[in-house]
Design a protein around this motif. Structure first.
Motif, PDB file in Angstrom:
ATOM      1  N   GLY A  94     -37.319  -9.322 -24.538  1.00  0.00           N
ATOM      2  CA  GLY A  94     -36.039  -9.475 -23.866  1.00  0.00           C
ATOM      3  C   GLY A  94     -35.259  -8.184 -23.764  1.00  0.00           C
ATOM      4  N   GLY A  95     -35.815  -7.117 -24.269  1.00  0.00           N
ATOM      5  CA  GLY A  95     -35.149  -5.830 -24.168  1.00  0.00           C
ATOM      6  C   GLY A  95     -34.355  -5.462 -25.387  1.00  0.00           C
ATOM      7  N   GLN A  96     -34.396  -6.324 -26.429  1.00  0.00           N
ATOM      8  CA  GLN A  96     -33.681  -5.997 -27.648  1.00  0.00           C
ATOM      9  C   GLN A  96     -34.489  -4.993 -28.463  1.00  0.00           C
ATOM     10  OE1 GLN A  96     -35.179  -8.664 -26.898  1.00  0.00           O
ATOM     11  NE2 GLN A  96     -36.203  -9.713 -28.617  1.00  0.00           N
ATOM     12  N   GLU A  97     -33.818  -4.000 -28.999  1.00  0.00           N
ATOM     13  CA  GLU A  97     -34.503  -2.960 -29.774  1.00  0.00           C
ATOM     14  C   GLU A  97     -34.880  -3.513 -31.133  1.00  0.00           C
ATOM     15  OE1 GLU A  97     -33.344   1.248 -31.833  1.00  0.00           O
ATOM     16  OE2 GLU A  97     -32.828   1.060 -29.703  1.00  0.00           O
ATOM     17  N   LEU A  98     -36.169  -3.346 -31.481  1.00  0.00           N
ATOM     18  CA  LEU A  98     -36.659  -3.834 -32.751  1.00  0.00           C
ATOM     19  C   LEU A  98     -36.775  -2.722 -33.791  1.00  0.00           C
ATOM     20  CD1 LEU A  98     -39.489  -6.210 -31.476  1.00  0.00           C
ATOM     21  CD2 LEU A  98     -37.105  -6.776 -32.014  1.00  0.00           C
ATOM     22  N   ASP A  99     -37.104  -1.512 -33.371  1.00  0.00           N
ATOM     23  CA  ASP A  99     -37.276  -0.412 -34.328  1.00  0.00           C
ATOM     24  C   ASP A  99     -37.211   0.907 -33.548  1.00  0.00           C
ATOM     25  OD1 ASP A  99     -37.609   0.936 -36.623  1.00  0.00           O
ATOM     26  OD2 ASP A  99     -39.673   0.241 -37.040  1.00  0.00           O
ATOM     27  N   ALA A 100     -36.995   1.999 -34.280  1.00  0.00           N
ATOM     28  CA  ALA A 100     -36.945   3.332 -33.661  1.00  0.00           C
ATOM     29  C   ALA A 100     -37.237   4.388 -34.718  1.00  0.00           C
ATOM     30  CB  ALA A 100     -35.585   3.592 -33.015  1.00  0.00           C
ATOM     31  N   SER A 101     -37.776   5.522 -34.253  1.00  0.00           N
ATOM     32  CA  SER A 101     -38.028   6.640 -35.168  1.00  0.00           C
ATOM     33  C   SER A 101     -36.710   7.303 -35.521  1.00  0.00           C
ATOM     34  CB  SER A 101     -38.964   7.652 -34.507  1.00  0.00           C
ATOM     35  OG  SER A 101     -38.357   8.198 -33.338  1.00  0.00           O
ATOM     36  N   PRO A 102     -36.646   8.020 -36.649  1.00  0.00           N
ATOM     37  CA  PRO A 102     -35.399   8.697 -37.039  1.00  0.00           C
ATOM     38  C   PRO A 102     -34.954   9.685 -35.956  1.00  0.00           C
ATOM     39  CG  PRO A 102     -36.945   8.668 -38.866  1.00  0.00           C
ATOM     40  CD  PRO A 102     -37.700   8.194 -37.670  1.00  0.00           C
ATOM     41  N   ASN A 103     -33.661   9.692 -35.660  1.00  0.00           N
ATOM     42  CA  ASN A 103     -33.053  10.608 -34.694  1.00  0.00           C
ATOM     43  C   ASN A 103     -33.699  10.499 -33.308  1.00  0.00           C
ATOM     44  OD1 ASN A 103     -31.409  11.730 -36.776  1.00  0.00           O
ATOM     45  ND2 ASN A 103     -33.130  13.040 -37.398  1.00  0.00           N
ATOM     46  N   ALA A 104     -34.126   9.286 -32.956  1.00  0.00           N
ATOM     47  CA  ALA A 104     -34.736   9.098 -31.646  1.00  0.00           C
ATOM     48  C   ALA A 104     -33.683   9.258 -30.568  1.00  0.00           C
ATOM     49  CB  ALA A 104     -35.371   7.724 -31.548  1.00  0.00           C
ATOM     50  N   ALA A 105     -34.067   9.916 -29.486  1.00  0.00           N
ATOM     51  CA  ALA A 105     -33.148  10.129 -28.376  1.00  0.00           C
ATOM     52  C   ALA A 105     -32.944   8.842 -27.621  1.00  0.00           C
ATOM     53  CB  ALA A 105     -33.703  11.208 -27.450  1.00  0.00           C
ATOM     54  N   GLU A 106     -31.832   8.766 -26.887  1.00  0.00           N
ATOM     55  CA  GLU A 106     -31.545   7.606 -26.063  1.00  0.00           C
ATOM     56  C   GLU A 106     -32.446   7.665 -24.845  1.00  0.00           C
ATOM     57  OE1 GLU A 106     -30.260   4.104 -25.071  1.00  0.00           O
ATOM     58  OE2 GLU A 106     -29.537   5.126 -26.876  1.00  0.00           O
ATOM     59  N   LEU A 107     -33.308   6.659 -24.693  1.00  0.00           N
ATOM     60  CA  LEU A 107     -34.321   6.687 -23.658  1.00  0.00           C
ATOM     61  C   LEU A 107     -34.079   5.656 -22.572  1.00  0.00           C
ATOM     62  CD1 LEU A 107     -37.487   7.049 -25.923  1.00  0.00           C
ATOM     63  CD2 LEU A 107     -36.124   8.850 -24.857  1.00  0.00           C
ATOM     64  N   GLY A 108     -32.980   4.928 -22.634  1.00  0.00           N
ATOM     65  CA  GLY A 108     -32.668   3.940 -21.610  1.00  0.00           C
ATOM     66  C   GLY A 108     -33.444   2.663 -21.810  1.00  0.00           C
ATOM     67  N   PRO A 109     -33.257   1.693 -20.951  1.00  0.00           N
ATOM     68  CA  PRO A 109     -33.959   0.417 -21.070  1.00  0.00           C
ATOM     69  C   PRO A 109     -35.448   0.608 -20.825  1.00  0.00           C
ATOM     70  CG  PRO A 109     -32.770   0.526 -19.001  1.00  0.00           C
ATOM     71  CD  PRO A 109     -32.331   1.713 -19.782  1.00  0.00           C
ATOM     72  N   PRO A 110     -36.250  -0.247 -21.434  1.00  0.00           N
ATOM     73  CA  PRO A 110     -37.708  -0.099 -21.270  1.00  0.00           C
ATOM     74  C   PRO A 110     -38.154  -0.480 -19.861  1.00  0.00           C
ATOM     75  CG  PRO A 110     -37.205  -2.064 -22.541  1.00  0.00           C
ATOM     76  CD  PRO A 110     -35.895  -1.374 -22.347  1.00  0.00           C
ATOM     77  N   VAL A 111     -38.762   0.482 -19.201  1.00  0.00           N
ATOM     78  CA  VAL A 111     -39.333   0.272 -17.860  1.00  0.00           C
ATOM     79  C   VAL A 111     -40.755   0.791 -17.918  1.00  0.00           C
ATOM     80  CG1 VAL A 111     -39.209   0.798 -15.414  1.00  0.00           C
ATOM     81  CG2 VAL A 111     -37.090   0.542 -16.747  1.00  0.00           C
ATOM     82  N   PRO A 112     -41.756  -0.085 -17.783  1.00  0.00           N
ATOM     83  CA  PRO A 112     -43.146   0.366 -17.890  1.00  0.00           C
ATOM     84  C   PRO A 112     -43.438   1.512 -16.904  1.00  0.00           C
ATOM     85  CG  PRO A 112     -43.034  -2.025 -17.894  1.00  0.00           C
ATOM     86  CD  PRO A 112     -41.660  -1.557 -17.554  1.00  0.00           C
ATOM     87  N   GLY A 113     -44.201   2.510 -17.362  1.00  0.00           N
ATOM     88  CA  GLY A 113     -44.570   3.666 -16.521  1.00  0.00           C
ATOM     89  C   GLY A 113     -44.073   4.976 -17.130  1.00  0.00           C
ATOM     90  N   VAL A 114     -44.025   6.015 -16.283  1.00  0.00           N
ATOM     91  CA  VAL A 114     -43.643   7.371 -16.707  1.00  0.00           C
ATOM     92  C   VAL A 114     -42.349   7.747 -16.011  1.00  0.00           C
ATOM     93  CG1 VAL A 114     -44.342   9.788 -16.849  1.00  0.00           C
ATOM     94  CG2 VAL A 114     -46.065   7.975 -17.028  1.00  0.00           C
ATOM     95  N   ARG A 115     -41.382   8.245 -16.775  1.00  0.00           N
ATOM     96  CA  ARG A 115     -40.106   8.684 -16.221  1.00  0.00           C
ATOM     97  C   ARG A 115     -39.672   9.999 -16.874  1.00  0.00           C
ATOM     98  NH1 ARG A 115     -35.776   4.195 -17.125  1.00  0.00           N
ATOM     99  NH2 ARG A 115     -36.729   4.235 -19.194  1.00  0.00           N
TER     100      ARG A 115
END
Length: 478
Positions: A94-115
């Motif tokens: 559903g787009g809810q964040e479950l986990d992240a690496s320390p000091n991870a940058a803001e990457l926006g909503p998950p959209v499959p592919g390369v951006r």
């Protein structure tokens, strides 16, 4: 302003052409290699990212429970992201964040592919539940592309430096090779310049060390010099024979001319009767013509002897006394002109008195001939340094500028209202002056006098450094 390339020395143009071709080849090669290497770097970066995302996605497990709660199992995201300074985020379906690496940058909503987000390349992969097969979540993996761009920039910088360095080395090598190749040409040029300066075609061109175009040029120039030397020797032999012939012919003509003059003078003395007026006129005309011919033969004999190197006997003589004698001889012909002399000191020289007398007499006769009545003529004899100087100056019309370079050549005469001679001159007077001056180790020159007329100056080497007091009287004013 830089000189045009067409005016550069040949070795510079050869080096420039070599460097230009090298630069063009290296630029083309560098562009091709640079693009291939940059593409390889970027492809390797993208391959590493896709491999990292695939590895991470294979290790992350999302399990559906009976209560529809998602339970994730993944490796330590900090350890996974830290080697490449990456950012990792895991999202649910559903787009809810479950986990992240320390000091991870803001990457926006998950959209499959390369951006591309904020200078980072982001790859998003989908996660499917093993129980239901539906999309259970997303994995985002991002890395900064700046270090890739820096690597590519450094790659282009290295290629550019290598191209410039190789071009510089090619230029230096081209100059060295061109200088070595042009060294035989420089040797031929130096030899040709020496021959041109000395006027001696008997010199030889350097022997060619190789059987190439330069060697062929050297052999051709050597053949040309030999032909010129042979032609010069043949010409000098012919001129020598001509001079000797003129000298001998002039010498042989003097005796019959002297006899003719003597017979005409005797005949002139016998024609005293008034009834013999016509015969007397013809004898007078023949006597004048014979006298002129005798003087012309004498002039030719003097010049021929000078050309043939037949130097008259040299004795110690006083140039000032000779000049005074010549002034006394010319005095009856000056007419309404004023002749002044300035020769108070003796000037001892080694010379032929008759030839020196003729020299001064011709200068004075030339001044009388080309100055109008009422003019003044000055004869000055002095010492200057180690030379005895004879000067004849006047206030007449002078010598035209276009005539000065050839005034001492043979059969050259001035023309105009200042020529007051009743009979035309032979054009040999000043040529005799120059020939006598040269045969005595001196020179003749012409310039403007201080009064605007002509000034003829003769320089002869003195016998002694110091001048002596005159013994014979001088002609002060005529």
């Amino acid at each position: 302003m830089l000189p045009r390339p067409s005016t550069w020395p040949v070795r510079w143009r050869l080096a420039a052409v070599s460097a230009g071709l090298t630069l063009a080849i290296l630029v083309l090669f560098g562009v091709i290699v640079g693009n291939l290497a940059a593409k390889r770097v970027r492809d390797d970066f993208n391959r590493e990212m896709r491999g990292a995302v695939s590895s991470l996605a294979s290790q992350v497990q999302i399990v559906d429970t009976i209560t529809n709660t998602l339970i994730t199992r993944e490796p330590d995201l900090g350890d996974f992201a830290s080697p490449n300074d990456a950012s990792v985020r895991i999202y649910g379906w559903g787009g809810q964040e479950l986990d992240a690496s320390p000091n991870a940058a803001e990457l926006g909503p998950p959209v499959p592919g390369v951006r591309e987000i904020a200078g980072m390349r982001v790859i998003t992969a989908t996660l499917r539940s093993r129980q239901t097969g539906r999309i259970a979540g997303y994995v985002q993996y991002a890395r900064d592309v700046q270090h890739v761009d820096s690597t590519v920039d450094r790659l282009w910088l290295v290629i550019a430096v290598c191209i410039l360095g190789a071009t510089l080395l090619a230029s230096l090598a081209g100059v060295a090779i061109a200088r070595r190749a042009m060294r035989p040409i420089s040797s031929l040029t130096a030899t040709a310049r020496t021959i041109a300066d000395t006027g001696d075609p008997s010199s030889h061109m350097p022997e060619p060390t190789a059987d190439d175009e330069v060697g062929e040029l050297a052999r051709t120039l050597e053949q040309m010099l030999r032909s010129l030397d042979a032609a010069r020797a043949e010409r000098e032999t012919a001129l020598k024979r001509q001079r000797e012939f003129v000298a001998d012919a002039s010498h042989e003509l003097r005796t019959p001319l002297t006899s003719i003059l003597a017979n005409l003078e005797l005949l002139q003395d016998t024609l005293d009767s008034p009834t013999q007026g016509d015969e007397r006129a013809m004898v007078d005309s023949a006597l004048r013509s014979s006298g002129r011919m005798s003087r012309l033969v004498g002039d030719l004999l003097l010049l021929a002897r000078a050309d043939a190197g037949r130097i008259g006997a040299r004795t110690r003589c006083d140039l000032a006394e000779i000049a005074a004698s010549a002034a006394a001889e010319i005095a009856p012909t000056v007419g309404e002109r004023e002749l002044r002399t300035d020769n108070e000191l003796a000037l001892p020289v080694d010379g032929n008195p008759d030839e020196l007398h003729r020299l001064v007499l011709n200068l004075l006769d030339n001044a009388v001939r080309y100055t109008p009545p009422g003019s003044s003529i000055e004869l000055r004899v002095r010492s200057e340094g180690g030379d005895a100087v004879v000067e004849v100056a006047d206030d007449g019309p002078g010598v035209a500028a276009e005539l000065r370079d050839q005034i001492f050549e043979r059969f050259v005469r001035g023309d105009g209202p200042a020529d007051t001679a009743t009979t035309g001159g032979s054009g040999l007077g000043l040529a005799i002056v120059s020939a006598v001056a040269k045969s005595h180790g001196g020179r003749a020159e012409v310039t403007d006098s201080e009064r605007g007329g002509a000034l003829f100056r003769i320089r002869l080497p003195l016998r002694a450094a110091k001048s002596e007091q005159r013994i014979s009287p001088t002609l002060d004013r005529l």
